[in-house]
Design an enzyme around this catalytic site. Structure first.
Site, mmCIF file in Angstrom:
data_model
loop_
_atom_site.group_PDB
_atom_site.id
_atom_site.type_symbol
_atom_site.label_atom_id
_atom_site.label_comp_id
_atom_site.label_asym_id
_atom_site.label_seq_id
_atom_site.Cartn_x
_atom_site.Cartn_y
_atom_site.Cartn_z
ATOM 1 C CG HIS A 240 -0.330 2.060 -9.327
ATOM 2 N ND1 HIS A 240 -0.388 1.885 -8.097
ATOM 3 C CD2 HIS A 240 -1.389 2.881 -9.537
ATOM 4 C CE1 HIS A 240 -1.487 1.972 -7.624
ATOM 5 N NE2 HIS A 240 -2.269 2.851 -8.646
ATOM 6 C CG LEU B 269 10.443 -16.509 -3.745
ATOM 7 C CD1 LEU B 269 11.004 -15.643 -3.017
ATOM 8 C CD2 LEU B 269 9.333 -15.764 -5.007
ATOM 9 C CG ASP C 11 -2.006 0.831 1.101
ATOM 10 O OD1 ASP C 11 -2.234 1.362 0.250
ATOM 11 O OD2 ASP C 11 -2.573 1.172 2.204
HETATM 12 C C1 FPP Z 1 -2.051 0.489 -3.149
HETATM 13 O O1 FPP Z 1 -1.469 1.536 -3.321
HETATM 14 C C2 FPP Z 1 -1.552 -0.296 -4.396
HETATM 15 C C3 FPP Z 1 -2.347 -0.841 -5.266
HETATM 16 C C4 FPP Z 1 -3.829 -0.933 -5.405
HETATM 17 C C5 FPP Z 1 -1.772 -1.685 -6.428
HETATM 18 C C6 FPP Z 1 -0.637 -2.529 -6.249
HETATM 19 C C7 FPP Z 1 0.174 -2.707 -7.195
HETATM 20 C C8 FPP Z 1 1.588 -2.586 -7.319
HETATM 21 C C9 FPP Z 1 2.525 -2.420 -6.528
HETATM 22 C C10 FPP Z 1 2.119 -2.930 -8.774
HETATM 23 C C11 FPP Z 1 2.522 -4.506 -8.800
HETATM 24 C C12 FPP Z 1 1.315 -4.937 -9.780
HETATM 25 C C13 FPP Z 1 1.337 -5.699 -10.779
HETATM 26 C C14 FPP Z 1 1.001 -5.004 -12.031
HETATM 27 C C15 FPP Z 1 1.973 -7.064 -10.811
HETATM 28 P P1 FPP Z 1 -2.582 2.763 -3.219
HETATM 29 O O2 FPP Z 1 -2.664 3.318 -4.791
HETATM 30 O O3 FPP Z 1 -3.817 2.402 -2.564
HETATM 31 O O4 FPP Z 1 -1.900 3.924 -2.631
HETATM 32 P P2 FPP Z 1 -2.261 5.118 -1.669
HETATM 33 O O5 FPP Z 1 -3.013 4.301 -0.650
HETATM 34 O O6 FPP Z 1 -1.315 5.846 -1.472
HETATM 35 O O7 FPP Z 1 -3.465 5.595 -2.599
#
Ligand code: FPP
Length: 243
Positions: A33, A127, A16
């Site tokens: 992202h 892994l 997150d």
């Molecule tokens: C949460 O941050 C993150 C997500 C909803 C997406 C997680 C995805 C990745 C880390 C990329 C990896 C994915 C793939 C394509 C394999 P948020 O957007 O909720 O952040 P915020 O809480 O700061 O708004």
């Protein structure tokens, strides 16, 4: 006598904080992202080096469809980019990729891309990286129940071990360590069944900043925990597995 610190066999992560990381830099959320993918690849490698055999990450939740259409399609696109950019290299490093989640709602293109990632890494075992995509812990329990019923499992046969066999993460032991970055203190419908005895670790670090030092802090915290699994004495065995 020297004893080595207990290492988790299975680490699960709620990645997150991508959006906030980008906002702090006056950049679009999509940039957060993208950097999140880099952090994921770094973390996979750090786990390989440390001999952690299972890593499961929450990449897209059943609830993430509520985000603006532009962000959702950006995340779908990112899957295609990430698979084409990293899968071959991760395959060479002994990583096996498994996708867990409801594939019925994702596009044919994304489904094919996940299939490609799974096929290219199927024979690896150093892994196991499970990517939870269009996943929710409650969805997982519902799909397990549905399949049990469809296959004619009788009520007497339904016990914890049987249910566990139908859960999406049946190929992995239950997570020992559950990490959430980004400062929120919630499980957010991630591995509800499997995290029954996981040690929880929350950090304010935003996911794109997650690196080896952050992982080592989480591992050190884990090593200092006393796991009892409902007993009054510390466990000498690993977590009891339903499967
Ligand atoms: C949460 O941050 C993150 C997500 C909803 C997406 C997680 C995805 C990745 C880390 C990329 C990896 C994915 C793939 C394509 C394999 P948020 O957007 O909720 O952040 P915020 O809480 O700061 O708004």
């Amino acid at each position: 006598m020297m004893t080595s610190a207990p290492m988790p066999r299975h680490v699960a992560i709620v990645m997150d904080g991508n959006g906030r990381w980008a906002a702090r830099r006056h950049m679009p959320r999509s940039f957060g992202h993208e950097q999140g993918v880099e952090a994921l690849v770094r973390t996979v490698r750090a786990c390989v080096v440390r001999g952690i055999p299972y890593l499961t990450v929450f990449a897209f939740s059943s609830e993430n469809w509520k985000r603006p259409e532009e962000e959702v399609s950006g995340l779908m696109n990112l899957v295609l980019v990430a698979v084409s950019r990293y899968v071959r290299r991760l395959a060479e490093e002994g990583v096996r990729i498994c996708i867990v989640g409801d594939r019925s709602r994702v596009s044919e293109k994304v489904r094919a891309s996940w299939q490609e990632a799974e096929d290219a890494t199927r024979h690896n075992s150093r892994l196991v990286l499970s990517v939870a995509f269009n996943y929710g812990g409650r969805w997982d329990m519902v799909q397990a129940c549905r399949r049990l019923i469809e296959e004619g499992v009788s009520p007497e046969q339904v016990d914890e071990a049987t249910v566990a066999r139908y859960m999406a993460l049946h190929h992995a032991p239950d997570p020992d360590l559950f990490i959430r970055t980004g400062g929120e203190l919630r499980i957010s419908n991630f591995l509800l069944w499997q995290a029954a005895y996981s040690e929880l670790y929350f950090t304010d670090c935003l996911w794109p900043d997650f690196d080896e030092a952050e992982l080592d802090r989480a591992l050190a915290a884990y090593a200092a925990r006393e796991r009892r699994f409902g007993d009054v004495r510390p466990a000498v065995e690993p977590a009891p597995q339903a499967a």
